[in-house]
Design a protein around this motif. Structure first.
Motif, PDB file in Angstrom:
ATOM      1  N   ASN A  94      32.441 100.729  92.260  1.00 27.36           N
ATOM      2  CA  ASN A  94      31.549  99.823  92.978  1.00 27.36           C
ATOM      3  C   ASN A  94      30.769  98.986  91.961  1.00 27.36           C
ATOM      4  OD1 ASN A  94      29.335  98.654  94.440  1.00 27.36           O
ATOM      5  ND2 ASN A  94      29.560 100.237  96.013  1.00 27.36           N
ATOM      6  N   PRO A  95      31.159  97.712  91.737  1.00 22.57           N
ATOM      7  CA  PRO A  95      30.492  96.885  90.724  1.00 22.57           C
ATOM      8  C   PRO A  95      28.995  96.731  90.958  1.00 22.57           C
ATOM      9  CG  PRO A  95      32.552  95.878  91.413  1.00 22.57           C
ATOM     10  CD  PRO A  95      32.308  97.023  92.334  1.00 22.57           C
ATOM     11  N   ARG A  96      28.573  96.597  92.234  1.00 22.88           N
ATOM     12  CA  ARG A  96      27.142  96.421  92.500  1.00 22.88           C
ATOM     13  C   ARG A  96      26.356  97.668  92.114  1.00 22.88           C
ATOM     14  NH1 ARG A  96      25.410  94.179  98.274  1.00 22.88           N
ATOM     15  NH2 ARG A  96      26.567  92.422  97.369  1.00 22.88           N
ATOM     16  N   THR A  97      26.876  98.827  92.477  1.00 22.32           N
ATOM     17  CA  THR A  97      26.223 100.083  92.104  1.00 22.32           C
ATOM     18  C   THR A  97      26.184 100.241  90.594  1.00 22.32           C
ATOM     19  OG1 THR A  97      26.955 101.124  94.157  1.00 22.32           O
ATOM     20  CG2 THR A  97      26.303 102.590  92.366  1.00 22.32           C
ATOM     21  N   TYR A  98      27.259  99.870  89.944  1.00 19.17           N
ATOM     22  CA  TYR A  98      27.343  99.939  88.481  1.00 19.17           C
ATOM     23  C   TYR A  98      26.242  99.090  87.851  1.00 19.17           C
ATOM     24  CZ  TYR A  98      29.486  99.486  83.833  1.00 19.17           C
ATOM     25  OH  TYR A  98      29.736  99.490  82.488  1.00 19.17           O
ATOM     26  N   ALA A  99      26.082  97.843  88.323  1.00 20.76           N
ATOM     27  CA  ALA A  99      25.067  96.948  87.769  1.00 20.76           C
ATOM     28  C   ALA A  99      23.661  97.489  88.013  1.00 20.76           C
ATOM     29  CB  ALA A  99      25.219  95.560  88.377  1.00 20.76           C
ATOM     30  N   ILE A 100      23.434  98.039  89.192  1.00 22.55           N
ATOM     31  CA  ILE A 100      22.120  98.602  89.503  1.00 22.55           C
ATOM     32  C   ILE A 100      21.799  99.765  88.560  1.00 22.55           C
ATOM     33  CG2 ILE A 100      20.821  99.886  91.248  1.00 22.55           C
ATOM     34  CD1 ILE A 100      22.231  98.166  93.359  1.00 22.55           C
ATOM     35  N   LYS A 101      22.789 100.605  88.286  1.00 27.94           N
ATOM     36  CA  LYS A 101      22.579 101.726  87.368  1.00 27.94           C
ATOM     37  C   LYS A 101      22.184 101.234  85.978  1.00 27.94           C
ATOM     38  CE  LYS A 101      25.780 105.035  89.505  1.00 27.94           C
ATOM     39  NZ  LYS A 101      27.056 105.779  89.309  1.00 27.94           N
ATOM     40  N   ILE A 102      22.878 100.206  85.488  1.00 25.72           N
ATOM     41  CA  ILE A 102      22.600  99.696  84.144  1.00 25.72           C
ATOM     42  C   ILE A 102      21.186  99.117  84.063  1.00 25.72           C
ATOM     43  CG2 ILE A 102      23.244  97.956  82.431  1.00 25.72           C
ATOM     44  CD1 ILE A 102      25.136 100.308  82.543  1.00 25.72           C
ATOM     45  N   LEU A 103      20.824  98.249  85.025  1.00 27.84           N
ATOM     46  CA  LEU A 103      19.536  97.568  84.961  1.00 27.84           C
ATOM     47  C   LEU A 103      18.366  98.511  85.249  1.00 27.84           C
ATOM     48  CD1 LEU A 103      20.511  94.230  86.763  1.00 27.84           C
ATOM     49  CD2 LEU A 103      20.248  94.647  84.304  1.00 27.84           C
ATOM     50  N   SER A 104      18.574  99.443  86.165  1.00 29.43           N
ATOM     51  CA  SER A 104      17.481 100.363  86.494  1.00 29.43           C
ATOM     52  C   SER A 104      17.236 101.376  85.382  1.00 29.43           C
ATOM     53  CB  SER A 104      17.783 101.094  87.803  1.00 29.43           C
ATOM     54  OG  SER A 104      18.952 101.864  87.696  1.00 29.43           O
ATOM     55  N   THR A 105      18.281 101.686  84.610  1.00 25.90           N
ATOM     56  CA  THR A 105      18.130 102.655  83.518  1.00 25.90           C
ATOM     57  C   THR A 105      17.090 102.188  82.515  1.00 25.90           C
ATOM     58  OG1 THR A 105      20.389 103.471  83.730  1.00 25.90           O
ATOM     59  CG2 THR A 105      19.318 103.791  81.603  1.00 25.90           C
ATOM     60  N   ILE A 106      17.168 100.924  82.097  1.00 24.20           N
ATOM     61  CA  ILE A 106      16.250 100.419  81.071  1.00 24.20           C
ATOM     62  C   ILE A 106      14.825 100.346  81.604  1.00 24.20           C
ATOM     63  CG2 ILE A 106      16.754  98.002  81.654  1.00 24.20           C
ATOM     64  CD1 ILE A 106      16.017  99.356  78.146  1.00 24.20           C
ATOM     65  N   LEU A 107      14.652  99.968  82.882  1.00 25.21           N
ATOM     66  CA  LEU A 107      13.315  99.873  83.461  1.00 25.21           C
ATOM     67  C   LEU A 107      12.678 101.250  83.620  1.00 25.21           C
ATOM     68  CD1 LEU A 107      13.954  97.149  86.200  1.00 25.21           C
ATOM     69  CD2 LEU A 107      12.822  96.861  83.985  1.00 25.21           C
ATOM     70  N   LEU A 108      13.419 102.184  84.171  1.00 26.67           N
ATOM     71  CA  LEU A 108      12.891 103.525  84.377  1.00 26.67           C
ATOM     72  C   LEU A 108      12.580 104.214  83.053  1.00 26.67           C
ATOM     73  CD1 LEU A 108      12.225 105.858  86.276  1.00 26.67           C
ATOM     74  CD2 LEU A 108      14.632 106.529  86.195  1.00 26.67           C
ATOM     75  N   SER A 117      24.817  92.180  80.186  1.00 25.76           N
ATOM     76  CA  SER A 117      25.412  93.493  79.900  1.00 25.76           C
ATOM     77  C   SER A 117      25.769  94.298  81.140  1.00 25.76           C
ATOM     78  CB  SER A 117      24.472  94.318  79.016  1.00 25.76           C
ATOM     79  OG  SER A 117      23.258  94.574  79.703  1.00 25.76           O
ATOM     80  N   ALA A 118      25.205  93.948  82.292  1.00 26.98           N
ATOM     81  CA  ALA A 118      25.487  94.722  83.500  1.00 26.98           C
ATOM     82  C   ALA A 118      26.816  94.349  84.139  1.00 26.98           C
ATOM     83  CB  ALA A 118      24.377  94.537  84.526  1.00 26.98           C
ATOM     84  N   TYR A 119      27.474  93.278  83.645  1.00 23.92           N
ATOM     85  CA  TYR A 119      28.743  92.873  84.256  1.00 23.92           C
ATOM     86  C   TYR A 119      29.869  93.774  83.748  1.00 23.92           C
ATOM     87  CZ  TYR A 119      32.688  90.035  85.777  1.00 23.92           C
ATOM     88  OH  TYR A 119      33.840  89.593  86.372  1.00 23.92           O
ATOM     89  N   PRO A 120      30.561  94.526  84.645  1.00 24.05           N
ATOM     90  CA  PRO A 120      31.609  95.445  84.195  1.00 24.05           C
ATOM     91  C   PRO A 120      32.932  94.734  83.964  1.00 24.05           C
ATOM     92  CG  PRO A 120      31.311  95.628  86.561  1.00 24.05           C
ATOM     93  CD  PRO A 120      30.301  94.624  86.078  1.00 24.05           C
ATOM     94  N   PHE A 121      33.512  94.917  82.758  1.00 20.30           N
ATOM     95  CA  PHE A 121      34.810  94.307  82.491  1.00 20.30           C
ATOM     96  C   PHE A 121      35.947  95.331  82.524  1.00 20.30           C
ATOM     97  CE2 PHE A 121      32.846  95.254  78.452  1.00 20.30           C
ATOM     98  CZ  PHE A 121      33.821  95.917  77.762  1.00 20.30           C
ATOM     99  N   VAL A 122      35.674  96.535  83.001  1.00 21.33           N
ATOM    100  CA  VAL A 122      36.729  97.474  83.349  1.00 21.33           C
ATOM    101  C   VAL A 122      36.641  97.720  84.850  1.00 21.33           C
ATOM    102  CG1 VAL A 122      36.730  98.591  81.108  1.00 21.33           C
ATOM    103  CG2 VAL A 122      35.260  99.483  82.901  1.00 21.33           C
ATOM    104  N   SER A 123      37.709  98.252  85.429  1.00 15.99           N
ATOM    105  CA  SER A 123      37.731  98.513  86.863  1.00 15.99           C
ATOM    106  C   SER A 123      36.778  99.648  87.199  1.00 15.99           C
ATOM    107  CB  SER A 123      39.152  98.877  87.302  1.00 15.99           C
ATOM    108  OG  SER A 123      39.173  99.197  88.681  1.00 15.99           O
TER     109      SER A 123
END
Length: 476
Positions: free
Chosen positions: A435-449, A426-432
């Motif tokens: 920063n894809p890496r920052t985007y993925a970090i936001k998604i994964l860290s949200t669920i953990l936090l 789910s962290a893979y962005p399919f829209v432009s």
């Protein structure tokens, strides 16, 4: 089979049982069928039919089986929260309710955030600026959220009609979408319409991301109505019947609706936020009868969005109430209106949090990135709740597992793996995105936090409850 906590029974019997079978069927369609997912699936082109079928076998069928069996065993207000608490204890139930609650809050904000975009399609090209104008967009969101809060305070006697209108609206919109290729043929527009083409999807990371979105994000939601089991008539029977009656309609809507998008919109131009208004405008034009038809379809879509937001909002407000019955959250959330029997404190609190989240989402990011970030963040929480649901027949309390059909373990195992795959991808962005890496970090860290906060709150609340109990014992 363990009996549910008697403390839950008395408050539940006071709730108005306003929902009948037809209300439940329309609610299932309203909750599951989202207008944006035909755009997401359209990104796969001719491979969409085979991909939809695979997603339905891997996830939708196991979900339907779990909802029918678990609701039949425990048809109580709170739905999945109750099922998880009976299977895994207070902490397991609380974390499941927490993830459902966060999902609901975030998806409400995501739907409200998309409404200015939908309205811009309704007005036409001259309103293309509207979604990016923060002040006007927030004014639209504020009015919508105030109306939803008022309906929730009035109760399901009013709310169910908003949900029913939304369900009928999405049925009418998809009927128009499915018939749209015939209109294009009548206008001699060059299209290639083949809804049941057997084509292999491309083997790349983007395809996996799209499939992961379809697998869970597009098809989840059948269990949500069980949150309102205490407000449904004969919930042990009617909720299961609503799943059986709505499922064929839902599956046909997705496959045939996506086929129209693929036939009428170039893949590179598909709008993932509002694909149906987009295809209506492209096919019917901006003048004459075509313009009137497009405006009507987009208006119906707005009714669907409003109904869906109201429906999810209602469920979100019931979760703190039912958790409060088990003393897992403060009793403040359980207080009901003396006449309407609605959880007024929970409703007001939910409204404030949803509005704050919309404000946060509009702070300095591109429109599609903000919308996708909200959608993915809420889906990760929902996926965690679904992992709990599928785990019940596999590793839940022994007495509960023995009461369930043996075959449910196999379907639950398939559903668990499908949900886990969707969560990981789910962290893979399919829209432009910026920063894809920052985007993925936001998604994964949200669920953990978020879940760390939930665990901390649970243990703090447990210690507080123990101190209060000890103080009462000493006073006695």
């Amino acid at each position: 089979m363990p009996q549910p906590d008697p403390a839950r029974r008395d408050p539940e019997h006071k709730l108005h049982r306003a929902l009948g079978l037809s209300d439940l069927v329309l609610a299932q369609i309203l909750c599951v069928v989202g207008s944006s997912w035909v755009g997401v699936a359209g990104g796969l082109g001719p491979a969409q039919s085979l991909t939809w079928v695979a997603a339905m076998l891997a996830f939708y069928v196991p979900m339907a089986a779990s909802v029918i069996c678990l609701n039949r065993a425990m048809p109580l207000e709170g739905g999945l929260y109750v099922w998880a608490r009976e299977a895994f204890g207070d902490l397991g139930g609380f974390l499941t309710a927490w993830n459902l609650w966060v999902y609901g809050i975030a998806v409400i904000a995501a739907i409200l955030y998309a409404m200015p975009t939908e309205i811009s399609y309704l007005i036409g090209p001259r309103a293309a600026w509207l979604p990016e104008n923060r002040l006007v967009a927030l004014a639209i969101v504020t009015v919508m959220l105030a109306a939803i809060m008022f309906a929730a305070l009035r109760g399901l006697e009013l709310g169910k009609w908003i949900h029913n209108v939304g369900g009928i609206a999405i049925l009418l919109v998809f009927a128009g979408l499915v018939l749209l290729p015939l209109v294009a043929y009548a206008r001699h527009q060059p299209i290639h319409y083949s809804p049941f083409t057997i084509a292999t999807p491309p083997h790349d990371l983007r395809m996996l991301a799209l499939f992961g979105q379809m697998l869970f994000g597009a098809l989840c939601g059948l269990e949500y109505i069980a949150i309102l089991a205490g407000e449904s008539r004969d919930p042990a029977r009617s909720i299961g019947r609503s799943v059986i009656l709505s499922s064929p309609v839902i599956c046909a809507m997705f496959i045939l609706g996506t086929a129209s998008i693929v036939a009428l919109v170039p893949r590179a131009r598909i709008d993932f936020i509002a694909p149906i208004p987009q295809v209506m405008r492209l096919t019917l034009g901006a003048s004459g009868i075509g313009n009137i038809a497009a405006i009507l379809a987009i208006l119906l879509l707005q009714l669907r969005l409003l109904g869906n937001t109201s429906y999810i909002f209602t469920g979100v407000t019931r979760l703190p109430m039912t958790a409060g019955w088990n003393h897992l959250v403060p009793a403040w959330f359980t207080r009901l209106h003396p006449r309407r029997l609605t959880p007024t404190n929970s409703i007001v609190c939910t409204t404030a949090i949803a509005f704050a989240l919309v404000l946060l989402a509009t702070s300095g990011v591109h429109a599609q990135e903000a919308y996708q970030l909200l959608s993915n963040a809420c889906l990760t929480h929902y996926e965690v709740a679904y992992l709990a649901m599928f785990a019940i027949p596999l590793v839940g309390a022994a007495a509960l597992r023995r009461s369930l059909p043996t075959w449910l373990k196999w379907t639950s195992a398939v559903g668990f793996l499908a949900t886990l795959f969707s969560l990981l991808i789910s962290a893979y962005p399919f829209v432009s995105v910026v920063n894809p890496r920052t985007y993925a970090i936001k998604i994964l860290s949200t669920i953990l936090l978020s879940n760390l906060v939930a665990v901390s709150f649970y243990f703090l609340r447990t210690r507080t409850a123990q101190k209060e109990k000890a103080a009462l014992s000493r006073a006695a």
